[in-house]
Design an enzyme around this catalytic site. Structure first.
Site, PDB file in Angstrom:
ATOM      1  CG  ASP A  34       6.645  37.657  54.117  1.00 22.17           C
ATOM      2  OD1 ASP A  34       6.428  36.441  53.980  1.00 22.17           O
ATOM      3  OD2 ASP A  34       6.031  38.535  53.467  1.00 22.17           O
ATOM      4  CE  LYS A  93       8.356  29.605  41.795  1.00 18.84           C
ATOM      5  NZ  LYS A  93       9.006  29.703  43.120  1.00 18.84           N
ATOM      6  CE1 TYR A 131       4.963  31.185  40.677  1.00 19.39           C
ATOM      7  CE2 TYR A 131       4.364  29.193  39.495  1.00 19.39           C
ATOM      8  CZ  TYR A 131       4.703  29.827  40.671  1.00 19.39           C
ATOM      9  OH  TYR A 131       4.759  29.108  41.839  1.00 19.39           O
ATOM     10  CG  ASN A 157       8.690  29.749  50.583  1.00 20.03           C
ATOM     11  OD1 ASN A 157       8.079  28.800  50.117  1.00 20.03           O
ATOM     12  ND2 ASN A 157       8.073  30.793  51.151  1.00 20.03           N
ATOM     13  CG  ASP A 186      10.822  43.658  47.241  1.00 10.81           C
ATOM     14  OD1 ASP A 186      11.004  42.509  46.786  1.00 10.81           O
ATOM     15  OD2 ASP A 186      10.322  44.587  46.567  1.00 10.81           O
ATOM     16  CB  ILE A 187      13.877  38.580  47.933  1.00 14.91           C
ATOM     17  CG1 ILE A 187      12.705  38.119  47.067  1.00 14.91           C
ATOM     18  CG2 ILE A 187      13.820  38.013  49.332  1.00 14.91           C
ATOM     19  CD1 ILE A 187      12.832  36.670  46.618  1.00 14.91           C
TER      20      ILE A 187
HETATM   21  N1  NAD Z   1       0.780  27.209  46.471  1.00 14.70           N
HETATM   22  C1  NAD Z   1       1.052  26.444  45.444  1.00 14.70           C
HETATM   23  O1  NAD Z   1       0.199  25.656  45.003  1.00 14.70           O
HETATM   24  C2  NAD Z   1       2.413  26.490  44.795  1.00 14.70           C
HETATM   25  C3  NAD Z   1       2.653  25.590  43.739  1.00 14.70           C
HETATM   26  C4  NAD Z   1       3.914  25.539  43.171  1.00 14.70           C
HETATM   27  C5  NAD Z   1       4.931  26.349  43.652  1.00 14.70           C
HETATM   28  N2  NAD Z   1       4.673  27.227  44.670  1.00 14.70           N
HETATM   29  C6  NAD Z   1       5.826  28.001  45.169  1.00 14.70           C
HETATM   30  O2  NAD Z   1       6.007  27.708  46.554  1.00 14.70           O
HETATM   31  C7  NAD Z   1       6.531  28.861  47.227  1.00 14.70           C
HETATM   32  C8  NAD Z   1       5.630  29.235  48.381  1.00 14.70           C
HETATM   33  O3  NAD Z   1       4.343  29.544  47.864  1.00 14.70           O
HETATM   34  P1  NAD Z   1       3.069  29.830  48.788  1.00 14.70           P
HETATM   35  O4  NAD Z   1       1.937  29.222  48.079  1.00 14.70           O
HETATM   36  O5  NAD Z   1       3.372  29.473  50.187  1.00 14.70           O
HETATM   37  O6  NAD Z   1       2.999  31.438  48.610  1.00 14.70           O
HETATM   38  P2  NAD Z   1       2.130  32.537  49.417  1.00 14.70           P
HETATM   39  O7  NAD Z   1       1.811  33.616  48.430  1.00 14.70           O
HETATM   40  O8  NAD Z   1       1.006  31.862  50.108  1.00 14.70           O
HETATM   41  O9  NAD Z   1       3.177  33.109  50.477  1.00 14.70           O
HETATM   42  C9  NAD Z   1       4.341  33.754  49.975  1.00 14.70           C
HETATM   43  C10 NAD Z   1       4.959  34.653  51.025  1.00 14.70           C
HETATM   44  O10 NAD Z   1       6.043  35.324  50.371  1.00 14.70           O
HETATM   45  C11 NAD Z   1       5.995  36.709  50.664  1.00 14.70           C
HETATM   46  N3  NAD Z   1       6.622  37.461  49.572  1.00 14.70           N
HETATM   47  C12 NAD Z   1       6.097  37.691  48.339  1.00 14.70           C
HETATM   48  N4  NAD Z   1       6.916  38.464  47.625  1.00 14.70           N
HETATM   49  C13 NAD Z   1       7.989  38.719  48.416  1.00 14.70           C
HETATM   50  C14 NAD Z   1       9.164  39.493  48.228  1.00 14.70           C
HETATM   51  N5  NAD Z   1       9.391  40.159  47.083  1.00 14.70           N
HETATM   52  N6  NAD Z   1      10.077  39.543  49.226  1.00 14.70           N
HETATM   53  C15 NAD Z   1       9.836  38.908  50.410  1.00 14.70           C
HETATM   54  N7  NAD Z   1       8.722  38.191  50.647  1.00 14.70           N
HETATM   55  C16 NAD Z   1       7.804  38.087  49.646  1.00 14.70           C
HETATM   56  C17 NAD Z   1       4.515  37.011  50.823  1.00 14.70           C
HETATM   57  O11 NAD Z   1       4.312  38.205  51.585  1.00 14.70           O
HETATM   58  C18 NAD Z   1       4.003  35.762  51.518  1.00 14.70           C
HETATM   59  O12 NAD Z   1       4.091  35.870  52.925  1.00 14.70           O
HETATM   60  C19 NAD Z   1       6.642  29.940  46.145  1.00 14.70           C
HETATM   61  O13 NAD Z   1       7.954  29.917  45.636  1.00 14.70           O
HETATM   62  C20 NAD Z   1       5.657  29.487  45.096  1.00 14.70           C
HETATM   63  O14 NAD Z   1       5.971  30.006  43.846  1.00 14.70           O
HETATM   64  C21 NAD Z   1       3.430  27.323  45.218  1.00 14.70           C
END
Ligand code: NAD
Length: 256
Positions: free
Chosen positions: A41, A163, A159, A94, A67-68
Site C-alpha cells: 500500500d 477500468k 476512472y 486492487n 506507490d504502484i
Molecule cells: N468501493 C467501490 O464501490 C468500488 C466500486 C467499483 C470498483 N472499485 C475498485 O475496487 C478496488 C478497491 O477499492 P476500495 O473501495 O477498496 O478502495 P479504497 O480507496 O477503500 O482502498 C484502496 C487502497 O489502495 C491504496 N492505494 C491507493 N493508491 C495507491 C497507490 N498508488 N499505490 C499503492 N496503494 C494505493 C490506498 O491507500 C487504500 O489503502 C479499486 O480498484 C477500486 O477502483 C471500488
C-alpha cells in the site's frame, strides 16, 4: 508445459491497496487460506495494521510501502517480497484511485494520476511479476475492474476509462499467458462499502442519495468487501485453473 510447481512452499500472494477496503479483506482472506501475503500500500500504517492482524491470527504477511505508479517502487517492493516471502505466484491488482469530474473539468494532473495508478501502475506491476510466474509455470492474476466500466457512470469517464482498459488487458493477457499455466481474471465490484465509497457518499458525489441507488438493486444494499474477497480467492485458487479471461461482477445484480 503447464506443470504446477507443487513441491514448492505455499504460493505467495501480493495484494495491492492492501491497507483498506477490498484489498484489506482480500489480504485477510488469502492469509486465512494459508497463503503468505505481501500487503502493498502507499499508506504504510494502513498496510502495517493489516499485516499485524494477519500475523496475530497465525498467518504470514509482510508490509510493503509502495506507490504502484512508480516503477522504482514496484522493483523495490518485489525485491522485498521475493527476498522475505518468496516469488509472487498470485497477484491481486486492487489498488486504484477514484475520480469524479465532468468531461470538461478533467485536467492534465488528474488524467496523469488516475491513468498512472489505475492503468500504468497495474500494467507495470503485472509486467514485473509475469516473468517469474512463467518461470514457475503457474500464476494467478486478478484485476479489480468496476461496474461503471460496464454500465457507464456519470462524472466518472476518466476512472471508468481506466477500468475498461483493465478489462481489455485482462482478456488479452489471459489468451497470451494461458499456455504458461497463468490465469488472468477480473472482479468487477458494484457499490461496495469501503473508504473509497464512503468518500464519495460523504462528498455528495452521486446524483441521488446512495440509499436510493442501492434500493434499486436486485439485492438492495451495499456490498461488503469480504464478498469481493471471496471472488478474488476463488480466482486465486488451484481449483480455478481452467478459468481465465473472465469478468465476475460482485454487484448485487446491478449489472448482469
Ligand atoms: N468501493 C467501490 O464501490 C468500488 C466500486 C467499483 C470498483 N472499485 C475498485 O475496487 C478496488 C478497491 O477499492 P476500495 O473501495 O477498496 O478502495 P479504497 O480507496 O477503500 O482502498 C484502496 C487502497 O489502495 C491504496 N492505494 C491507493 N493508491 C495507491 C497507490 N498508488 N499505490 C499503492 N496503494 C494505493 C490506498 O491507500 C487504500 O489503502 C479499486 O480498484 C477500486 O477502483 C471500488
Amino acid at each position: 508445459m503447464n506443470t504446477p510447481n507443487v513441491t514448492a512452499g505455499p504460493r505467495v500472494a501480493l495484494v495491492t491497496g492492501a491497507g483498506a477496503g477490498m484489498g484489506r479483506a482480500t489480504s485477510l482472506r488469502l492469509a486465512s487460506l494459508g497463503y503468505p501475503v505481501g500487503c502493498l500500500d502507499i499508506d504504510y500504517s494502513a498496510a502495517e495494521a493489516v499485516t499485524r492482524e494477519i500475523i496475530e491470527a497465525g498467518g504470514t504477511a509482510l508490509t510493503v510501502t509502495a506507490d504502484i505508479a512508480s516503477k522504482f517502487d514496484i522493483e523495490w517492493a518485489l525485491d522485498q517480497v521475493r527476498g522475505k516471502l518468496g516469488p509472487v505466484a498470485i497477484l491481486i491488482n486492487n489498488a486504484a484511485v477514484e475520480h469524479f469530474g465532468r468531461i470538461d473539468e478533467i485536467d492534465d494532473a488528474s488524467w496523469d494520476r488516475v491513468i498512472g495508478v489505475n492503468l500504468k501502475g497495474t500494467f507495470a506491476l503485472t509486467q514485473a511479476v509475469v516473468p517469474g510466474m512463467i518461470g514457475q509455470g503457474w500464476g494467478r492474476i486478478v484485476n479489480l475492474a468496476a461496474i461503471g466500466a460496464q454500465t457507464g457512470a456519470p462524472d466518472m469517464s476518466l476512472y471508468t476509462a481506466t477500468k475498461g482498459a483493465v478489462i481489455a488487458m485482462t482478456r488479452s493477457l489471459a489468451v497470451e499467458l494461458g499456455r504458461h499455466g497463468i490465469t488472468v481474471n477480473a472482479v468487477s465490484p458494484g457499490f461496495i462499502d469501503t473508504p473509497m465509497a464512503r468518500r464519495a457518499i460523504d462528498g455528495d458525489l452521486f446524483p441521488v442519495p446512495y440509499e436510493q441507488i442501492v434500493a434499486g438493486y436486485p439485492i438492495p444494499r451495499l456490498g461488503r468487501p469480504e464478498e469481493v474477497a471471496s471472488a478474488c480467492a476463488f480466482f486465486a485458487s488451484e481449483d480455478a485453473g481452467y478459468v481465465t479471461g473472465q469478468l465476475l461482477g460482485v454487484n448485487g445484480g446491478a449489472a448482469v
